[in-house]
Design a protein around this motif. Structure first.
Motif, PDB file in Angstrom:
ATOM      1  N   GLN A   1      -5.312 -15.560  -0.289  1.00 20.04           N
ATOM      2  CA  GLN A   1      -5.990 -15.028  -1.467  1.00 20.04           C
ATOM      3  C   GLN A   1      -7.466 -14.761  -1.172  1.00 20.04           C
ATOM      4  N   LYS A   2      -8.119 -15.683  -0.477  1.00 22.19           N
ATOM      5  CA  LYS A   2      -9.534 -15.503  -0.139  1.00 22.19           C
ATOM      6  C   LYS A   2      -9.728 -14.298   0.787  1.00 22.19           C
ATOM      7  N   ILE A   3      -8.814 -14.101   1.724  1.00 26.19           N
ATOM      8  CA  ILE A   3      -8.888 -12.953   2.633  1.00 26.19           C
ATOM      9  C   ILE A   3      -8.734 -11.653   1.848  1.00 26.19           C
ATOM     10  N   VAL A   4      -7.774 -11.623   0.923  1.00 22.99           N
ATOM     11  CA  VAL A   4      -7.563 -10.420   0.105  1.00 22.99           C
ATOM     12  C   VAL A   4      -8.797 -10.152  -0.760  1.00 22.99           C
ATOM     13  N   GLU A   5      -9.371 -11.195  -1.350  1.00 24.65           N
ATOM     14  CA  GLU A   5     -10.582 -11.029  -2.157  1.00 24.65           C
ATOM     15  C   GLU A   5     -11.722 -10.465  -1.318  1.00 24.65           C
ATOM     16  N   ALA A   6     -11.878 -10.970  -0.103  1.00 24.38           N
ATOM     17  CA  ALA A   6     -12.938 -10.483   0.788  1.00 24.38           C
ATOM     18  C   ALA A   6     -12.694  -9.025   1.177  1.00 24.38           C
ATOM     19  N   ALA A   7     -11.431  -8.662   1.408  1.00 25.07           N
ATOM     20  CA  ALA A   7     -11.093  -7.280   1.775  1.00 25.07           C
ATOM     21  C   ALA A   7     -11.374  -6.326   0.612  1.00 25.07           C
ATOM     22  N   ILE A   8     -11.081  -6.759  -0.602  1.00 22.43           N
ATOM     23  CA  ILE A   8     -11.381  -5.942  -1.784  1.00 22.43           C
ATOM     24  C   ILE A   8     -12.882  -5.718  -1.880  1.00 22.43           C
ATOM     25  N   ALA A   9     -13.648  -6.777  -1.694  1.00 21.87           N
ATOM     26  CA  ALA A   9     -15.104  -6.663  -1.761  1.00 21.87           C
ATOM     27  C   ALA A   9     -15.649  -5.761  -0.657  1.00 21.87           C
ATOM     28  N   ALA A  10     -15.100  -5.889   0.547  1.00 21.37           N
ATOM     29  CA  ALA A  10     -15.589  -5.113   1.691  1.00 21.37           C
ATOM     30  C   ALA A  10     -15.290  -3.618   1.550  1.00 21.37           C
ATOM     31  N   THR A  11     -14.126  -3.295   0.959  1.00 21.90           N
ATOM     32  CA  THR A  11     -13.747  -1.883   0.843  1.00 21.90           C
ATOM     33  C   THR A  11     -14.238  -1.260  -0.464  1.00 21.90           C
ATOM     34  N   GLY A  12     -14.519  -2.092  -1.446  1.00 20.30           N
ATOM     35  CA  GLY A  12     -15.000  -1.584  -2.727  1.00 20.30           C
ATOM     36  C   GLY A  12     -13.936  -0.900  -3.565  1.00 20.30           C
ATOM     37  N   VAL A  13     -12.667  -1.128  -3.260  1.00 19.16           N
ATOM     38  CA  VAL A  13     -11.600  -0.498  -4.037  1.00 19.16           C
ATOM     39  C   VAL A  13     -11.518  -1.131  -5.424  1.00 19.16           C
ATOM     40  N   ASP A  14     -11.029  -0.352  -6.376  1.00 20.61           N
ATOM     41  CA  ASP A  14     -10.808  -0.848  -7.727  1.00 20.61           C
ATOM     42  C   ASP A  14      -9.423  -1.469  -7.746  1.00 20.61           C
ATOM     43  N   ALA A  15      -9.371  -2.797  -7.747  1.00 21.59           N
ATOM     44  CA  ALA A  15      -8.087  -3.479  -7.647  1.00 21.59           C
ATOM     45  C   ALA A  15      -8.035  -4.674  -8.581  1.00 21.59           C
ATOM     46  N   THR A  16      -6.834  -4.947  -9.058  1.00 21.25           N
ATOM     47  CA  THR A  16      -6.564  -6.139  -9.845  1.00 21.25           C
ATOM     48  C   THR A  16      -5.784  -7.091  -8.948  1.00 21.25           C
ATOM     49  N   LEU A  17      -6.293  -8.316  -8.810  1.00 17.42           N
ATOM     50  CA  LEU A  17      -5.643  -9.315  -7.970  1.00 17.42           C
ATOM     51  C   LEU A  17      -4.882 -10.289  -8.869  1.00 17.42           C
ATOM     52  N   ILE A  18      -3.595 -10.429  -8.594  1.00 22.47           N
ATOM     53  CA  ILE A  18      -2.727 -11.305  -9.376  1.00 22.47           C
ATOM     54  C   ILE A  18      -2.122 -12.357  -8.452  1.00 22.47           C
ATOM     55  N   LYS A  19      -2.194 -13.606  -8.879  1.00 26.02           N
ATOM     56  CA  LYS A  19      -1.577 -14.699  -8.113  1.00 26.02           C
ATOM     57  C   LYS A  19      -0.216 -14.980  -8.728  1.00 26.02           C
ATOM     58  N   VAL A  20       0.835 -14.905  -7.927  1.00 24.52           N
ATOM     59  CA  VAL A  20       2.198 -15.134  -8.406  1.00 24.52           C
ATOM     60  C   VAL A  20       2.699 -16.435  -7.787  1.00 24.52           C
ATOM     61  N   THR A  21       2.977 -17.438  -8.636  1.00 27.00           N
ATOM     62  CA  THR A  21       3.421 -18.736  -8.138  1.00 27.00           C
ATOM     63  C   THR A  21       4.858 -19.053  -8.534  1.00 27.00           C
ATOM     64  N   ASP A  22       5.443 -18.275  -9.428  1.00 25.49           N
ATOM     65  CA  ASP A  22       6.813 -18.513  -9.897  1.00 25.49           C
ATOM     66  C   ASP A  22       7.807 -18.032  -8.835  1.00 25.49           C
ATOM     67  N   PHE A  23       8.575 -18.968  -8.283  1.00 28.73           N
ATOM     68  CA  PHE A  23       9.508 -18.632  -7.196  1.00 28.73           C
ATOM     69  C   PHE A  23      10.562 -17.609  -7.621  1.00 28.73           C
ATOM     70  N   GLN A  24      11.001 -17.655  -8.883  1.00 29.23           N
ATOM     71  CA  GLN A  24      11.989 -16.673  -9.343  1.00 29.23           C
ATOM     72  C   GLN A  24      11.392 -15.273  -9.344  1.00 29.23           C
ATOM     73  N   GLU A  25      10.153 -15.158  -9.798  1.00 29.54           N
ATOM     74  CA  GLU A  25       9.485 -13.852  -9.806  1.00 29.54           C
ATOM     75  C   GLU A  25       9.260 -13.359  -8.372  1.00 29.54           C
ATOM     76  N   ILE A  26       8.890 -14.271  -7.479  1.00 33.38           N
ATOM     77  CA  ILE A  26       8.685 -13.917  -6.066  1.00 33.38           C
ATOM     78  C   ILE A  26      10.005 -13.447  -5.454  1.00 33.38           C
TER      79      ILE A  26
END
Length: 76
Positions: free
Chosen positions: A17-42
């Motif tokens: 998650q931290k790597i993805v957040e850093a990549a979003i910041a570095a590229t400046g893309v407009d992105a929504t980051l969602i954390k999915v923890t429910d195994f059924q949804e995964i």
């Protein structure tokens, strides 16, 4: 852009998650980051190993921690 980091919240998932957040910041893309923890949804996404990264419904990484440069390439 919708980015999902999938996993139960283990150390590898948190690092991913931290790597993805850093990549979003570095590229400046407009992105929504969602954390999915429910195994059924995964599992509905066809993911059976975590951590995983899904960008706009496309599974990019499963079962490993991607490098920030790799995530930045996915975002471009």
């Amino acid at each position: 852009m919708e980015i999902k980091v999938c996993g139960p919240g283990c150390a590898s998932c948190e690092k991913t998650q931290k790597i993805v957040e850093a990549a979003i910041a570095a590229t400046g893309v407009d992105a929504t980051l969602i954390k999915v923890t429910d195994f059924q949804e995964i599992a509905k996404m066809g993911i059976f190993s975590t951590p995983a990264v899904v960008i706009d419904g496309d599974v990019k990484s499963v079962g490993n921690i991607p490098k920030q440069s790799q995530v930045e390439d996915w975002l471009r």
